[in-house]
Design a protein around this motif. Sequence first.
Motif, PDB file in Angstrom:
ATOM      1  N   ILE A 100      67.088 -19.537  -2.422  1.00  0.00           N
ATOM      2  CA  ILE A 100      67.214 -18.182  -3.224  1.00  0.00           C
ATOM      3  C   ILE A 100      65.651 -17.617  -3.448  1.00  0.00           C
ATOM      4  O   ILE A 100      65.434 -16.557  -3.648  1.00  0.00           O
ATOM      5  N   ASP A 101      64.856 -18.762  -4.060  1.00  0.00           N
ATOM      6  CA  ASP A 101      63.317 -18.260  -4.329  1.00  0.00           C
ATOM      7  C   ASP A 101      62.582 -17.633  -3.205  1.00  0.00           C
ATOM      8  O   ASP A 101      62.024 -16.588  -3.089  1.00  0.00           O
ATOM      9  N   ASN A 102      63.230 -18.222  -1.829  1.00  0.00           N
ATOM     10  CA  ASN A 102      62.409 -17.608  -0.804  1.00  0.00           C
ATOM     11  C   ASN A 102      63.017 -16.458  -0.040  1.00  0.00           C
ATOM     12  O   ASN A 102      62.344 -15.692   0.557  1.00  0.00           O
ATOM     13  N   TYR A 103      64.242 -16.255   0.017  1.00  0.00           N
ATOM     14  CA  TYR A 103      64.910 -15.301   0.405  1.00  0.00           C
ATOM     15  C   TYR A 103      65.571 -14.039  -0.347  1.00  0.00           C
ATOM     16  O   TYR A 103      66.105 -13.138   0.138  1.00  0.00           O
ATOM     17  N   GLY A 104      65.843 -14.667  -1.580  1.00  0.00           N
ATOM     18  CA  GLY A 104      66.460 -13.702  -2.460  1.00  0.00           C
ATOM     19  C   GLY A 104      68.224 -13.852  -2.674  1.00  0.00           C
ATOM     20  O   GLY A 104      68.733 -14.532  -1.650  1.00  0.00           O
ATOM     21  N   ILE A 105      68.591 -13.666  -3.844  1.00  0.00           N
ATOM     22  CA  ILE A 105      70.084 -14.146  -3.902  1.00  0.00           C
ATOM     23  C   ILE A 105      71.089 -13.244  -3.296  1.00  0.00           C
ATOM     24  O   ILE A 105      71.987 -13.749  -2.749  1.00  0.00           O
ATOM     25  N   LYS A 106      70.780 -11.927  -2.724  1.00  0.00           N
ATOM     26  CA  LYS A 106      71.539 -11.066  -2.059  1.00  0.00           C
ATOM     27  C   LYS A 106      71.653 -11.807  -0.569  1.00  0.00           C
ATOM     28  O   LYS A 106      72.733 -11.859   0.164  1.00  0.00           O
ATOM     29  N   ARG A 107      70.654 -12.164   0.038  1.00  0.00           N
ATOM     30  CA  ARG A 107      70.675 -12.618   1.374  1.00  0.00           C
ATOM     31  C   ARG A 107      71.203 -13.812   1.441  1.00  0.00           C
ATOM     32  O   ARG A 107      72.001 -14.100   2.567  1.00  0.00           O
ATOM     33  N   CYS A 108      70.999 -14.917   0.348  1.00  0.00           N
ATOM     34  CA  CYS A 108      71.905 -16.074   0.411  1.00  0.00           C
ATOM     35  C   CYS A 108      73.180 -15.910   0.330  1.00  0.00           C
ATOM     36  O   CYS A 108      74.219 -16.602   0.920  1.00  0.00           O
ATOM     37  N   ILE A 109      73.601 -14.918  -0.430  1.00  0.00           N
ATOM     38  CA  ILE A 109      75.115 -14.825  -0.613  1.00  0.00           C
ATOM     39  C   ILE A 109      75.746 -14.061   0.760  1.00  0.00           C
ATOM     40  O   ILE A 109      76.784 -14.532   1.241  1.00  0.00           O
ATOM     41  N   GLU A 110      74.910 -13.312   1.288  1.00  0.00           N
ATOM     42  CA  GLU A 110      75.502 -12.564   2.696  1.00  0.00           C
ATOM     43  C   GLU A 110      75.544 -13.758   3.752  1.00  0.00           C
ATOM     44  O   GLU A 110      76.420 -13.762   4.182  1.00  0.00           O
ATOM     45  N   ASP A 111      74.644 -14.552   3.730  1.00  0.00           N
ATOM     46  CA  ASP A 111      74.764 -15.606   4.721  1.00  0.00           C
ATOM     47  C   ASP A 111      75.813 -16.589   4.525  1.00  0.00           C
ATOM     48  O   ASP A 111      76.525 -16.955   5.203  1.00  0.00           O
ATOM     49  N   ALA A 112      76.028 -16.887   3.152  1.00  0.00           N
ATOM     50  CA  ALA A 112      77.049 -17.745   2.771  1.00  0.00           C
ATOM     51  C   ALA A 112      78.479 -17.208   3.292  1.00  0.00           C
ATOM     52  O   ALA A 112      79.252 -17.749   3.659  1.00  0.00           O
ATOM     53  N   VAL A 113      78.769 -15.717   2.768  1.00  0.00           N
ATOM     54  CA  VAL A 113      79.972 -15.177   3.097  1.00  0.00           C
ATOM     55  C   VAL A 113      80.248 -15.079   4.604  1.00  0.00           C
ATOM     56  O   VAL A 113      81.209 -15.176   5.313  1.00  0.00           O
ATOM     57  N   ASN A 114      79.117 -14.750   5.368  1.00  0.00           N
ATOM     58  CA  ASN A 114      79.178 -14.749   6.820  1.00  0.00           C
ATOM     59  C   ASN A 114      79.475 -16.178   7.476  1.00  0.00           C
ATOM     60  O   ASN A 114      80.526 -16.133   8.330  1.00  0.00           O
TER      61      ASN A 114
END
Length: 66
Positions: free
Chosen positions: A4-18
Amino acid sequence: MEDIDNYGIKRCIEDAVNYLLKRTKKIYIDWDIDSMNVTGTGTSGDSQLTLREGLVIARTINKKIR
């Protein structure tokens, strides 16, 4: 937390949902309001989500699963 610190919360959530959508047809989300640092939750702490972070998470998930 490091992602989350490195990529941001939005990208981490998108990756998790994908990741989940590749492996299942449905996703059930259970959100504990105590995870948020907002008035009225009964708990507070530095590691809780801000209202802004919570909205980013909810909106990102909503866009991905519609």
